[in-house]
Design an enzyme around this catalytic site. Sequence first.
Site, PDB file in Angstrom:
ATOM      1  N   ARG A  26       0.832  -1.221   0.000  1.00  0.00           N
ATOM      2  CA  ARG A  26       0.000   0.000   0.000  1.00  0.00           C
ATOM      3  C   ARG A  26       0.861   1.263   0.000  1.00  0.00           C
ATOM      4  O   ARG A  26       0.499   2.251  -0.630  1.00  0.00           O
ATOM      5  CB  ARG A  26      -0.996  -0.050   1.149  1.00  0.00           C
ATOM      6  N   ILE A 127      11.631 -14.876  14.797  1.00  0.00           N
ATOM      7  CA  ILE A 127      11.278 -14.964  16.223  1.00  0.00           C
ATOM      8  C   ILE A 127      12.521 -15.031  17.104  1.00  0.00           C
ATOM      9  O   ILE A 127      12.449 -14.759  18.291  1.00  0.00           O
ATOM     10  CB  ILE A 127      10.354 -16.166  16.530  1.00  0.00           C
ATOM     11  N   ASP A 128      13.675 -15.402  16.518  1.00  0.00           N
ATOM     12  CA  ASP A 128      14.874 -15.634  17.328  1.00  0.00           C
ATOM     13  C   ASP A 128      15.421 -14.362  17.979  1.00  0.00           C
ATOM     14  O   ASP A 128      16.139 -14.434  18.967  1.00  0.00           O
ATOM     15  CB  ASP A 128      15.986 -16.267  16.471  1.00  0.00           C
ATOM     16  N   MET A 170      12.373 -22.227  21.072  1.00  0.00           N
ATOM     17  CA  MET A 170      13.143 -22.004  19.843  1.00  0.00           C
ATOM     18  C   MET A 170      14.114 -20.830  20.013  1.00  0.00           C
ATOM     19  O   MET A 170      14.104 -20.148  21.031  1.00  0.00           O
ATOM     20  CB  MET A 170      12.203 -21.724  18.680  1.00  0.00           C
TER      21      MET A 170
HETATM   22  O1  F6P Z   1      14.805 -19.079  12.796  1.00  0.00           O
HETATM   23  C1  F6P Z   1      13.511 -19.347  13.226  1.00  0.00           C
HETATM   24  C2  F6P Z   1      13.383 -20.768  13.693  1.00  0.00           C
HETATM   25  O2  F6P Z   1      12.076 -20.964  14.158  1.00  0.00           O
HETATM   26  C3  F6P Z   1      14.400 -21.195  14.765  1.00  0.00           C
HETATM   27  O3  F6P Z   1      14.056 -20.740  16.041  1.00  0.00           O
HETATM   28  C4  F6P Z   1      14.389 -22.693  14.615  1.00  0.00           C
HETATM   29  O4  F6P Z   1      15.604 -23.258  15.038  1.00  0.00           O
HETATM   30  C5  F6P Z   1      14.200 -22.870  13.139  1.00  0.00           C
HETATM   31  O5  F6P Z   1      13.637 -21.676  12.632  1.00  0.00           O
HETATM   32  C6  F6P Z   1      13.307 -24.024  12.741  1.00  0.00           C
HETATM   33  O6  F6P Z   1      13.364 -24.149  11.380  1.00  0.00           O
HETATM   34  P1  F6P Z   1      12.318 -24.971  10.498  1.00  0.00           P
HETATM   35  O7  F6P Z   1      11.050 -24.181  10.453  1.00  0.00           O
HETATM   36  O8  F6P Z   1      12.981 -25.044   9.169  1.00  0.00           O
HETATM   37  O9  F6P Z   1      12.122 -26.276  11.180  1.00  0.00           O
END
Ligand code: F6P
Length: 321
Positions: A26, A127-128, A170
Site C-alpha cells: 500500500r 522470532i529468534d 526455539m
Molecule cells: O529461525 C527461526 C526458527 O524458528 C528457529 O528458532 C528454529 O531453530 C528454526 O527456525 C526451525 O526451522 P524450520 O522451520 O525449518 O524447522
Amino acid sequence: MLKRIAVLTSGGDCSGMNATVRAVVRSALVSGIEVIGIQKGYQGLMDELYIALNTRSVSGVVQRGGTFLQTARCKEMRTPEGLQRACDNLKKLDVEGLVVIGGDGSLAGAHAIDQKGIPVVGIPASIDNDIPFTSPSLGVDTALNNIIRAVDNLKDTASSHNRAFVVEVMGRNCGYLTVVATIATGAEYSLIPEEPFALEDICADLRRRYHEGRNNSIIMVAEGAGRAEDIAAQIKERIGFETRAIVLGHYQRGGSPTAFDRLLGARFGRAAVDGLVQGRSGTMVGLKGASLIYSKLDKVTSAGIRPINPMFHYLANSLSI
Ligand code: F6P
C-alpha cells in the site's frame, strides 16, 4: 521515480509478515509504484513464482499469522549460480528494487543481490531476535506471547502434580526468547547457549525448592543449549523428581500477530519503500528505541548474533529465587 518493485518473505515465517507485506504494497501503490509479490521466498524467485499485488490482494491479511506469500529455505541462493539466477530473474521482471522480509540468512541473500547492482532494502523478521541493529525483530513479540500462554498453562498442571517441567524454546543459537520468557512467566531457570550452566547446581536448587514446599518448577531451555527430553531425564536420574519435557516447537511461530508486531510491520514496510525511493539501497530497516533506523546490510550480516541485554540475564536469575 521508481515504477516497479518486488517483495518476498524468506526463511522461517513469523507473525507480522502479512502486516508488513500489506504496508509495503500500500505504501508503494500510494506513491504510484507497482508491486510484484514473489512467492515462496528465494526459491520462488528461482522458479519464477510471481503474483501482481494490488490493494485488494492485501485486504484481510493484517491479523493473520504466517505469510500469504509463503516462504522457503533456499540452499541454491547460497551458491554463485543461484545468486546469478536470482538476479537474472529480477532483471527479467523489470523491477527497480526488492524488499526482503526475513532472518539472518535471508538478509545475507539480500546483501548479495544488492552487491550485484539490484537495489534491496531488508526487513528483519525472525522470532529468534538474533539480528543485530534492531530491537526487536518482527515476530518476536507474538512468539513471546505464545510461549507465555503455553507456560502459564503448564504451570497449572505442574503445580497440581508437584512436577518439574522442562520447556524447550526455539531461538536457534540465541537464548533471547528463553531468557525473556523466563522473566515474563516467573519460570525458575533459564538455560541458554550464551551462559554456561551446571545441571548439578540446578538439581540441588530444585531439591531445596521442594523442601521449601514449592509445588512446581519450570526450567526453560533454549534449543541451542540442550534438549528438553535429555535434561528432564537427567533431573529424574539425579534427584528422582517427576519431571516432564515439552518442546514448544513451531507453535511459537504462528498465530495472530500482537498489536506490537502489526504496528512494527506497518512501520517497517513503509520504511522499506521509503528507503528504496530515497536511494538507501543495501540497508536494513530496524528499530532503535522508538525510532526507525537504516543500517548497512554489510554491517548487519557481518556483526554476528545480537547479544542479549545483560539486564535480562540478571532479572531472569535474580527474580527466580
Ligand atoms: O529461525 C527461526 C526458527 O524458528 C528457529 O528458532 C528454529 O531453530 C528454526 O527456525 C526451525 O526451522 P524450520 O522451520 O525449518 O524447522
